[in-house]
Scaffold this motif. Structure first.
Motif, short mmCIF file in Angstrom:
data_model
loop_
_atom_site.label_atom_id
_atom_site.label_comp_id
_atom_site.label_asym_id
_atom_site.label_seq_id
_atom_site.Cartn_x
_atom_site.Cartn_y
_atom_site.Cartn_z
N MET A 1 13.84 10.38 13.91
CA MET A 1 14.70 9.99 15.00
C MET A 1 16.15 10.05 14.50
O MET A 1 16.47 9.50 13.45
N VAL A 2 16.98 10.75 15.26
CA VAL A 2 18.38 10.88 14.90
C VAL A 2 19.20 9.94 15.79
O VAL A 2 19.07 9.98 17.01
N ASN A 3 20.01 9.13 15.17
CA ASN A 3 20.77 8.11 15.89
C ASN A 3 22.01 8.72 16.56
O ASN A 3 23.10 8.70 16.01
N THR A 4 21.80 9.26 17.76
CA THR A 4 22.90 9.84 18.54
C THR A 4 22.50 9.86 20.01
O THR A 4 21.33 9.81 20.34
N HIS A 5 23.49 9.98 20.85
CA HIS A 5 23.24 10.08 22.29
C HIS A 5 23.11 11.53 22.74
O HIS A 5 22.76 11.78 23.88
N ARG A 6 23.35 12.48 21.87
CA ARG A 6 23.26 13.90 22.23
C ARG A 6 21.82 14.27 22.55
O ARG A 6 20.88 13.71 22.01
N TYR A 7 21.65 15.24 23.41
CA TYR A 7 20.32 15.74 23.77
C TYR A 7 19.83 16.69 22.68
O TYR A 7 20.60 17.50 22.17
N GLY A 8 18.55 16.60 22.34
CA GLY A 8 18.02 17.60 21.43
C GLY A 8 16.81 17.15 20.66
O GLY A 8 16.44 15.98 20.64
N GLY A 9 16.20 18.13 20.02
CA GLY A 9 15.04 17.88 19.19
C GLY A 9 14.50 19.18 18.63
O GLY A 9 15.00 20.26 18.93
N ASP A 22 19.23 8.11 21.60
CA ASP A 22 19.91 7.40 22.68
C ASP A 22 20.30 8.27 23.86
O ASP A 22 21.32 8.03 24.51
N ASN A 23 19.52 9.26 24.16
CA ASN A 23 19.77 10.12 25.30
C ASN A 23 18.82 9.71 26.43
O ASN A 23 17.74 9.19 26.17
N GLN A 24 19.20 9.97 27.67
CA GLN A 24 18.32 9.61 28.79
C GLN A 24 16.96 10.30 28.70
O GLN A 24 15.98 9.82 29.27
N TRP A 25 16.88 11.42 27.99
CA TRP A 25 15.63 12.18 27.88
C TRP A 25 14.93 11.98 26.54
O TRP A 25 13.98 12.68 26.22
N SER A 26 15.36 11.04 25.73
CA SER A 26 14.81 10.89 24.37
C SER A 26 13.29 10.74 24.34
O SER A 26 12.63 11.35 23.51
N LYS A 27 12.74 9.92 25.22
CA LYS A 27 11.27 9.72 25.22
C LYS A 27 10.54 11.02 25.55
O LYS A 27 9.53 11.36 24.93
N GLU A 28 11.04 11.74 26.54
CA GLU A 28 10.41 12.99 26.94
C GLU A 28 10.52 14.05 25.85
O GLU A 28 9.59 14.80 25.57
N VAL A 29 11.69 14.12 25.21
CA VAL A 29 11.89 15.08 24.12
C VAL A 29 10.97 14.74 22.95
O VAL A 29 10.37 15.63 22.34
N PHE A 30 10.81 13.45 22.64
CA PHE A 30 9.88 13.05 21.58
C PHE A 30 8.48 13.58 21.86
O PHE A 30 7.83 14.15 20.99
#
Length: 146
Positions: A1-9, A22-30
């Motif tokens: 897990m990278v501590n940032t609000h940017r989108y990505g993975g 910390d992005n709105q899509w973090s759970k889905e990207v995970f």
């Protein structure tokens, strides 16, 4: 897990996966990246800014369990397709939510097929993994727990 609000993975099969925290899509990207890392699943999108026209050699069958070029489809998700569903399967309302062989996947719009019109390996808004991806993840879980 990278501590940032940017989108990505990103995810590399059998090695690691990474996603931002910390992005709105973090759970889905995970969940999507877990599919790559644990299940060996390929991306099923084909209309994004990162699409490539020659990502795969369409004369060969990809090793990933959730995409096919139809060169050697028999060992993939053929058993999950209902009788009467055409192969390839049209991307039409009639087949929404069904398992089929839909053109588009692995960044390519032609020559590569995926099992569903939507899946966590295609969009963040999909309700979950398609049946072929679920099976691939289940097979990996069974391999490690039996």
């Amino acid at each position: 897990m990278v501590n940032t609000h940017r989108y990505g993975g990103g995810g590399i099969f059998n090695h690691f996966s990474v996603f931002t925290s910390d992005n709105q899509w973090s759970k889905e990207v995970f969940v999507h990246e877990f599919g790559h890392q644990f299940g060996g699943l390929a991306d099923e999108y084909f209309t994004s800014d990162v699409s490539y026209e020659e990502m795969l050699d369409t004369d060969k069958e990809p090793w990933n369990p959730n995409i096919t070029t139809l060169v050697a489809f028999d060992g993939k998700w053929q058993n999950l397709i209902s009788k009467g569903t055409p192969v390839p399967t049209p991307r039409s309302k009639k087949y929404k939510g069904k398992t089929g062989v839909f053109e588009g996947g692995a960044y390519m719009s032609k020559g590569v097929y995926s099992p569903s019109m939507d899946c966590k390996m295609r969009t963040n808004t999909a309700e979950g993994f398609c049946s072929a991806c679920e099976n691939a993840i289940t097979e990996m879980l069974e391999m490690y727990t039996k």
